[in-house]
Design a protein around this motif. Structure first.
Motif: not given
Length: 190
Positions: A35-47, A95-99, A175-182
């Protein structure tokens, strides 16, 4: 606190004074891959669209409903009685770094999280869901012998599903830089 053992749907555990469920579910057939490979969303939060994250939406819906109804049935054993849950609203989030999300509660009887894909952090607490029992009324200080003020943390790990009463106060630890959570967030519909 993270529970990694497999529990059947609706297995309620008293992690602290208020009943909650935290269990590992098998995501095979439920979650989509990469999922993260297909959704390289900018910013710390995305739906993102739920169907982009979950292949078997009904199976995940039933897992949430089962755990929410198990908590509702706990009233006789000191749980918080809620209405019978017939359905849930689900939202897929990244959720990505900074969220981070400061203290919040929901008007629904229950809220739950199912972690689908996780790039782990360096710091153990980064990106965790922190749940507090707000009845202490002030500084969230633990009181000896009482459940109030104690924090329950849910560490993101793929397959972790947690459900708590909606009146509890929750927050998302930054969420720290480099971390990503779906994650799929569900709230009860009665």
């Amino acid at each position: 606190m993270t529970v990694t053992n497999e529990r059947p749907a609706g297995a309620v555990t008293r992690h602290w004074g208020t009943a909650s469920t935290i269990r590992q579910i098998d995501l095979a057939g439920i979650a989509r891959d990469n999922i993260l490979g297909r959704h390289d969303t900018p910013g710390p939060f995305a739906t993102v669209p739920l169907a982009d994250v979950v292949a078997d939406i009904e199976a995940l819906r039933q897992a949430f409903v089962a755990d929410m109804n198990a908590l509702s049935a706990r009233a006789a054993q000191g749980g918080t009685r809620g209405r019978h849950v017939t359905d849930v609203d689900m939202e897929a989030q990244i959720w990505r770094g900074g969220y981070e999300r400061p203290m919040f509660a929901v008007p629904n009887d229950y809220i739950g999280w199912c972690f689908i894909e996780v790039v782990p952090p360096q710091e153990a607490d980064a990106g965790t869901v922190a749940v507090f029992d707000p009845r202490a009324g002030s500084a969230m200080t633990a009181m000896p012998g009482l459940p109030w003020g104690r924090q329950l943390t849910v560490t993101p790990a793929a397959g972790s599903l947690a459900v708590v009463p909606g009146w509890l106060t929750c927050s998302i630890v930054p969420v720290e830089k480099g971390e990503a959570i779906v994650v799929v967030v569900a709230t009860s519909i009665s």
